[in-house]
Design a protein around this motif. Structure first.
Motif, short mmCIF file in Angstrom:
data_model
loop_
_atom_site.label_atom_id
_atom_site.label_comp_id
_atom_site.label_asym_id
_atom_site.label_seq_id
_atom_site.Cartn_x
_atom_site.Cartn_y
_atom_site.Cartn_z
N TYR A 296 0.83 -1.21 0.00
CA TYR A 296 0.00 0.00 0.00
C TYR A 296 0.87 1.26 0.00
CZ TYR A 296 -3.30 3.55 1.57
OH TYR A 296 -4.04 4.69 1.68
N ALA A 297 1.89 1.28 0.84
CA ALA A 297 2.78 2.45 0.91
C ALA A 297 3.52 2.65 -0.41
CB ALA A 297 3.77 2.30 2.05
N ALA A 298 3.95 1.57 -1.02
CA ALA A 298 4.65 1.68 -2.31
C ALA A 298 3.70 2.22 -3.38
CB ALA A 298 5.19 0.32 -2.73
N TRP A 299 2.45 1.79 -3.34
CA TRP A 299 1.47 2.27 -4.31
C TRP A 299 1.18 3.76 -4.10
CZ3 TRP A 299 -0.80 0.88 -8.69
CH2 TRP A 299 -1.94 1.56 -9.08
N LYS A 300 1.00 4.17 -2.86
CA LYS A 300 0.63 5.55 -2.58
C LYS A 300 1.80 6.52 -2.76
CE LYS A 300 -3.11 6.54 -1.36
NZ LYS A 300 -4.21 6.93 -2.22
N ASN A 301 3.03 6.07 -2.61
CA ASN A 301 4.19 6.95 -2.69
C ASN A 301 4.82 7.00 -4.08
OD1 ASN A 301 4.01 7.75 -0.04
ND2 ASN A 301 5.24 6.05 0.69
N ASN A 302 4.15 6.44 -5.06
CA ASN A 302 4.65 6.47 -6.43
C ASN A 302 3.55 6.97 -7.35
OD1 ASN A 302 7.38 5.36 -6.29
ND2 ASN A 302 6.34 3.58 -5.43
N TYR A 303 3.92 7.31 -8.53
CA TYR A 303 2.96 7.85 -9.49
C TYR A 303 2.48 6.73 -10.40
CZ TYR A 303 5.03 12.14 -7.76
OH TYR A 303 5.47 13.14 -6.94
N LEU A 304 1.78 5.75 -9.86
CA LEU A 304 1.35 4.59 -10.62
C LEU A 304 -0.09 4.69 -11.11
CD1 LEU A 304 2.94 1.84 -8.37
CD2 LEU A 304 3.83 2.75 -10.49
N SER A 305 -0.95 5.34 -10.36
CA SER A 305 -2.36 5.45 -10.74
C SER A 305 -2.55 6.62 -11.70
CB SER A 305 -3.22 5.63 -9.50
OG SER A 305 -2.92 6.87 -8.89
N LYS A 306 -3.75 6.71 -12.28
CA LYS A 306 -4.05 7.84 -13.18
C LYS A 306 -3.93 9.16 -12.42
CE LYS A 306 -7.15 5.47 -16.34
NZ LYS A 306 -8.51 5.42 -16.90
N LYS A 307 -4.46 9.18 -11.22
CA LYS A 307 -4.39 10.40 -10.40
C LYS A 307 -2.93 10.77 -10.12
CE LYS A 307 -5.87 12.23 -5.94
NZ LYS A 307 -6.54 11.93 -4.68
N GLY A 308 -2.12 9.77 -9.79
CA GLY A 308 -0.71 10.02 -9.51
C GLY A 308 0.05 10.55 -10.72
N ARG A 309 -0.25 9.99 -11.89
CA ARG A 309 0.41 10.47 -13.11
C ARG A 309 0.02 11.92 -13.41
NH1 ARG A 309 -0.58 4.99 -14.75
NH2 ARG A 309 -2.49 5.64 -15.80
N LYS A 310 -1.25 12.26 -13.16
CA LYS A 310 -1.68 13.64 -13.36
C LYS A 310 -0.97 14.58 -12.39
CE LYS A 310 -6.23 12.61 -15.22
NZ LYS A 310 -7.69 12.70 -15.00
N GLN A 311 -0.83 14.14 -11.15
CA GLN A 311 -0.11 14.94 -10.16
C GLN A 311 1.34 15.14 -10.59
OE1 GLN A 311 -0.73 12.62 -6.65
NE2 GLN A 311 -2.62 13.69 -6.10
N LYS A 312 1.96 14.10 -11.11
CA LYS A 312 3.35 14.19 -11.58
C LYS A 312 3.47 15.18 -12.73
CE LYS A 312 7.64 12.77 -12.08
NZ LYS A 312 8.67 13.31 -11.25
N GLU A 313 2.49 15.16 -13.64
CA GLU A 313 2.50 16.11 -14.75
C GLU A 313 2.42 17.54 -14.25
OE1 GLU A 313 -0.67 15.03 -17.38
OE2 GLU A 313 0.24 13.11 -17.89
N VAL A 314 1.56 17.79 -13.26
CA VAL A 314 1.42 19.14 -12.70
C VAL A 314 2.72 19.57 -12.03
CG1 VAL A 314 0.21 20.52 -10.96
CG2 VAL A 314 -1.09 18.99 -12.45
#
Length: 73
Positions: free
Chosen positions: A48-66
């Motif tokens: 869970y921590a690895a999933w939440k602390n990386n940009y793996l989900s669609k939301k995470g990828r959008k955050q990374k782009e911003v």
């Protein structure tokens, strides 16, 4: 309190009660089963921590782009 806080508090309370009962000599669950439970729960939290602390989900990828767009990464 949010759902995650309630869950953590409940698990901590159960762990403390189990530790106290073990200290006074009352075994609630066998040691090998307790070790197995701890290993499984630790593995779940690690995933869970690895999933939440990386940009793996669609939301995470959008955050990374911003972040990249504003030069904050």
């Amino acid at each position: 309190m949010d759902k995650a806080s309630v869950t953590r508090f409940t698990l901590l309370t159960i762990a403390v009660i189990n530790a106290v009962l073990n200290m006074i000599g009352y075994r609630t669950i066998p040691d090998d089963m307790a070790n197995d439970i701890v290993a499984v729960v630790s593995g779940i939290f690690a995933i869970y921590a690895a999933w939440k602390n990386n940009y793996l989900s669609k939301k995470g990828r959008k955050q990374k782009e911003v972040l990249d767009k504003h030069g904050l990464s």
